[in-house]
Design a protein around this motif. Structure first.
Motif, PDB file in Angstrom:
ATOM      1  N   UNK A 243     -37.850 -34.187 -20.956  1.00  0.00           N
ATOM      2  CA  UNK A 243     -36.768 -34.721 -20.135  1.00  0.00           C
ATOM      3  C   UNK A 243     -35.408 -34.417 -20.746  1.00  0.00           C
ATOM      4  N   UNK A 244     -34.672 -33.508 -20.104  1.00  0.00           N
ATOM      5  CA  UNK A 244     -33.308 -33.215 -20.541  1.00  0.00           C
ATOM      6  C   UNK A 244     -32.341 -34.213 -19.919  1.00  0.00           C
ATOM      7  N   UNK A 245     -32.600 -34.586 -18.652  1.00  0.00           N
ATOM      8  CA  UNK A 245     -31.805 -35.621 -18.001  1.00  0.00           C
ATOM      9  C   UNK A 245     -32.616 -36.914 -18.024  1.00  0.00           C
ATOM     10  N   UNK A 246     -32.408 -37.760 -19.005  1.00  0.00           N
ATOM     11  CA  UNK A 246     -33.268 -38.933 -19.184  1.00  0.00           C
ATOM     12  C   UNK A 246     -33.208 -39.924 -18.032  1.00  0.00           C
ATOM     13  N   UNK A 247     -32.145 -39.857 -17.219  1.00  0.00           N
ATOM     14  CA  UNK A 247     -32.026 -40.812 -16.121  1.00  0.00           C
ATOM     15  C   UNK A 247     -32.656 -40.295 -14.825  1.00  0.00           C
ATOM     16  N   UNK A 248     -33.234 -39.086 -14.861  1.00  0.00           N
ATOM     17  CA  UNK A 248     -33.848 -38.538 -13.653  1.00  0.00           C
ATOM     18  C   UNK A 248     -35.339 -38.843 -13.616  1.00  0.00           C
ATOM     19  N   UNK A 249     -35.764 -39.546 -12.584  1.00  0.00           N
ATOM     20  CA  UNK A 249     -37.168 -39.901 -12.399  1.00  0.00           C
ATOM     21  C   UNK A 249     -37.770 -38.953 -11.368  1.00  0.00           C
ATOM     22  N   UNK A 250     -38.691 -38.066 -11.797  1.00  0.00           N
ATOM     23  CA  UNK A 250     -39.253 -37.075 -10.886  1.00  0.00           C
ATOM     24  C   UNK A 250     -40.181 -37.684  -9.842  1.00  0.00           C
ATOM     25  N   UNK A 251     -40.489 -38.976  -9.967  1.00  0.00           N
ATOM     26  CA  UNK A 251     -41.335 -39.645  -8.981  1.00  0.00           C
ATOM     27  C   UNK A 251     -40.513 -40.396  -7.935  1.00  0.00           C
ATOM     28  N   UNK A 252     -39.195 -40.364  -8.045  1.00  0.00           N
ATOM     29  CA  UNK A 252     -38.313 -41.112  -7.150  1.00  0.00           C
ATOM     30  C   UNK A 252     -37.656 -40.141  -6.173  1.00  0.00           C
ATOM     31  N   UNK A 253     -38.095 -40.159  -4.908  1.00  0.00           N
ATOM     32  CA  UNK A 253     -37.572 -39.222  -3.914  1.00  0.00           C
ATOM     33  C   UNK A 253     -36.076 -39.452  -3.644  1.00  0.00           C
ATOM     34  N   UNK A 254     -35.666 -40.700  -3.561  1.00  0.00           N
ATOM     35  CA  UNK A 254     -34.261 -41.007  -3.293  1.00  0.00           C
ATOM     36  C   UNK A 254     -33.380 -40.533  -4.450  1.00  0.00           C
ATOM     37  N   UNK A 255     -33.850 -40.765  -5.677  1.00  0.00           N
ATOM     38  CA  UNK A 255     -33.089 -40.319  -6.847  1.00  0.00           C
ATOM     39  C   UNK A 255     -32.964 -38.796  -6.861  1.00  0.00           C
ATOM     40  N   UNK A 256     -34.019 -38.113  -6.425  1.00  0.00           N
ATOM     41  CA  UNK A 256     -33.985 -36.653  -6.386  1.00  0.00           C
ATOM     42  C   UNK A 256     -32.941 -36.149  -5.389  1.00  0.00           C
ATOM     43  N   UNK A 257     -32.886 -36.785  -4.223  1.00  0.00           N
ATOM     44  CA  UNK A 257     -31.890 -36.400  -3.221  1.00  0.00           C
ATOM     45  C   UNK A 257     -30.481 -36.659  -3.743  1.00  0.00           C
ATOM     46  N   UNK A 258     -30.282 -37.809  -4.374  1.00  0.00           N
ATOM     47  CA  UNK A 258     -28.957 -38.128  -4.938  1.00  0.00           C
ATOM     48  C   UNK A 258     -28.575 -37.146  -6.036  1.00  0.00           C
ATOM     49  N   UNK A 259     -29.550 -36.739  -6.839  1.00  0.00           N
ATOM     50  CA  UNK A 259     -29.274 -35.789  -7.916  1.00  0.00           C
ATOM     51  C   UNK A 259     -28.752 -34.473  -7.369  1.00  0.00           C
ATOM     52  N   UNK A 260     -29.363 -33.987  -6.287  1.00  0.00           N
ATOM     53  CA  UNK A 260     -28.909 -32.734  -5.689  1.00  0.00           C
ATOM     54  C   UNK A 260     -27.452 -32.819  -5.265  1.00  0.00           C
ATOM     55  N   UNK A 261     -27.089 -33.944  -4.630  1.00  0.00           N
ATOM     56  CA  UNK A 261     -25.704 -34.124  -4.191  1.00  0.00           C
ATOM     57  C   UNK A 261     -24.746 -34.228  -5.380  1.00  0.00           C
ATOM     58  N   UNK A 262     -25.172 -34.929  -6.419  1.00  0.00           N
ATOM     59  CA  UNK A 262     -24.324 -35.082  -7.596  1.00  0.00           C
ATOM     60  C   UNK A 262     -24.060 -33.749  -8.276  1.00  0.00           C
ATOM     61  N   UNK A 263     -25.110 -32.950  -8.441  1.00  0.00           N
ATOM     62  CA  UNK A 263     -24.955 -31.640  -9.087  1.00  0.00           C
ATOM     63  C   UNK A 263     -24.108 -30.713  -8.231  1.00  0.00           C
ATOM     64  N   UNK A 264     -24.340 -30.730  -6.908  1.00  0.00           N
ATOM     65  CA  UNK A 264     -23.585 -29.850  -6.014  1.00  0.00           C
ATOM     66  C   UNK A 264     -22.103 -30.207  -6.008  1.00  0.00           C
ATOM     67  N   UNK A 265     -21.796 -31.492  -6.159  1.00  0.00           N
ATOM     68  CA  UNK A 265     -20.399 -31.934  -6.124  1.00  0.00           C
ATOM     69  C   UNK A 265     -19.588 -31.366  -7.273  1.00  0.00           C
ATOM     70  N   UNK A 266     -20.257 -31.052  -8.386  1.00  0.00           N
ATOM     71  CA  UNK A 266     -19.533 -30.495  -9.540  1.00  0.00           C
ATOM     72  C   UNK A 266     -19.861 -29.014  -9.742  1.00  0.00           C
ATOM     73  N   UNK A 267     -20.439 -28.394  -8.706  1.00  0.00           N
ATOM     74  CA  UNK A 267     -20.671 -26.961  -8.731  1.00  0.00           C
ATOM     75  C   UNK A 267     -21.831 -26.515  -9.590  1.00  0.00           C
ATOM     76  N   UNK A 268     -22.783 -27.408  -9.847  1.00  0.00           N
ATOM     77  CA  UNK A 268     -23.940 -27.049 -10.665  1.00  0.00           C
ATOM     78  C   UNK A 268     -25.190 -26.881  -9.810  1.00  0.00           C
ATOM     79  N   UNK A 269     -26.136 -26.114 -10.325  1.00  0.00           N
ATOM     80  CA  UNK A 269     -27.415 -25.884  -9.655  1.00  0.00           C
ATOM     81  C   UNK A 269     -28.512 -26.551 -10.473  1.00  0.00           C
ATOM     82  N   UNK A 270     -29.099 -27.569  -9.913  1.00  0.00           N
ATOM     83  CA  UNK A 270     -30.161 -28.281 -10.617  1.00  0.00           C
ATOM     84  C   UNK A 270     -31.457 -27.492 -10.498  1.00  0.00           C
TER      85      UNK A 270
END
Length: 351
Positions: free
Chosen positions: A277-304
């Protein structure tokens, strides 16, 4: 040319897997794609994944549509079943084949035009129905066969080779797959074989709708300054979520890792993916968290990239429909024609 087969001779000491196959047994014809195309790197990763899993090539059904990406199945698993379908219709053909014979391993190969434009509806229904497949999109953000127009996944503001800017909002197929209920969702980069190979291996073993969006730079039309899918841009903005290895329950693959927190994800068949786990706050079993992560990364120009979501208890279309386990071509007259009493019972249930 694709009509030219690779020479059959090879070095007698090539490494072999548990079934006695070499890498050559998982290869196909000679690629006609542009030299340096990211799609060829994905082909190499598919070959490596199947070799390491010791899959019998004839147990694989590879289905594709139309486009540069959909040509690539001709370059791997020459001894497998294959079907090159109409533009955007690969998911429907794969769904039908899967329902007819659940014993095969289904590998769908598509592109951003094939899946995010003309085939978006086909993609959506295959995912929401939970078809048991490994669905790979070779995503280069352009229509390479028609000289580099923007595709539906081209990021807003990115520039074409001639300098024109894209004014349309991009479709994020990873976000769409998550929302539609895919039980295994990942994103990778064609140039990162260490990450892509275990992702493909786990997707093949996953018993449900497994989707991998693979950024694959087009060296002819989308590898320039201003493109957000070029080699340099992805390398500079790649925010890897985890360091991956895949371990099957049949033949464990061992590897040495630097100290760090690990999470073992149990798959439906008892196999597992081992994550650092490089991102310790990312739970790969949480679908909502995964969707939020995509938006967060995209907002700062990163590709998760990496494993974004996996369901601990996946199911598939056969489970939903309660189909018979035996392939349809193996059913006899007794199963196919159960008699008038069975028909009367069915009709009565519909009244």
């Amino acid at each position: 040319m694709t009509y030219i087969a690779k020479p059959k001779f090879h070095h007698p000491s090539l490494p072999k897997n548990a079934l006695g196959y070499t890498h050559r047994d998982y290869e196909g014809k000679i690629s006609t794609l542009c030299a340096g195309c990211g799609h060829d790197s994905i082909t190499a990763s598919v070959i490596e994944a199947c070799f390491e899993l010791a899959i019998e090539p004839h147990r694989v059904a590879k289905i594709s549509g139309i486009g540069c990406s959909s040509k690539t199945p001709d370059y791997f698993l020459n001894a497998s079943h294959g079907f090159n379908s109409v533009h955007g219709r690969m998911p429907s053909v794969l769904t039908g084949a899967n329902l007819a014979n659940r014993d095969l391993i289904y590998l769908g190969v598509s592109g951003d035009g094939d899946s995010a434009s003309i085939g978006l509806g086909q993609f959506a229904h295959a995912i929401r129905r939970g078809v048991n497949m490994c669905y790979i999109v070779e995503n280069n953000g352009v229509y390479g066969l028609t000289k580099g127009q923007f595709s539906a996944t081209s990021d807003k503001g990115s520039k074409s080779k001639r300098g024109a800017a894209n004014t349309d909002t991009a479709i994020d197929l990873v976000a769409v797959a998550l929302q539609l209920g895919a039980t295994y969702v990942a994103r990778s980069f064609s140039g990162d074989k260490d990450q892509l190979v275990p992702l493909i291996k786990a997707a093949i073993e996953h018993e449900g709708a497994a989707f991998i969006d693979c950024i694959s730079p087009c060296v002819a039309f989308n590898n320039h300054d201003g493109s957000t899918k070029s080699f340099d841009y992805v390398r500079a903005h790649n925010a890897a979520l985890n360091s991956l290895d895949f371990m099957t329950g049949r033949a464990p693959i061992t590897a040495e890792y630097a100290p760090g927190a690990l999470e073992v994800i149990e798959l439906h068949d008892g196999s597992s993916i081992q994550l650092r786990k490089i991102a310790p706050d990312h739970d790969v079993h949480d679908r909502i968290a995964a969707i939020n992560l995509l938006h967060q990364r995209a907002a700062i120009g990163e590709i998760a990239t990496g494993l974004i979501y996996v369901d601990k208890e996946p199911d598939d279309l056969h489970h939903h429909l309660a189909t018979v386990e035996k392939p349809l071509n193996e059913l006899g007259e007794k199963e196919l024609c159960p008699g008038s009493s069975a028909l009367d019972k069915l009709n009565a249930s519909l009244r």
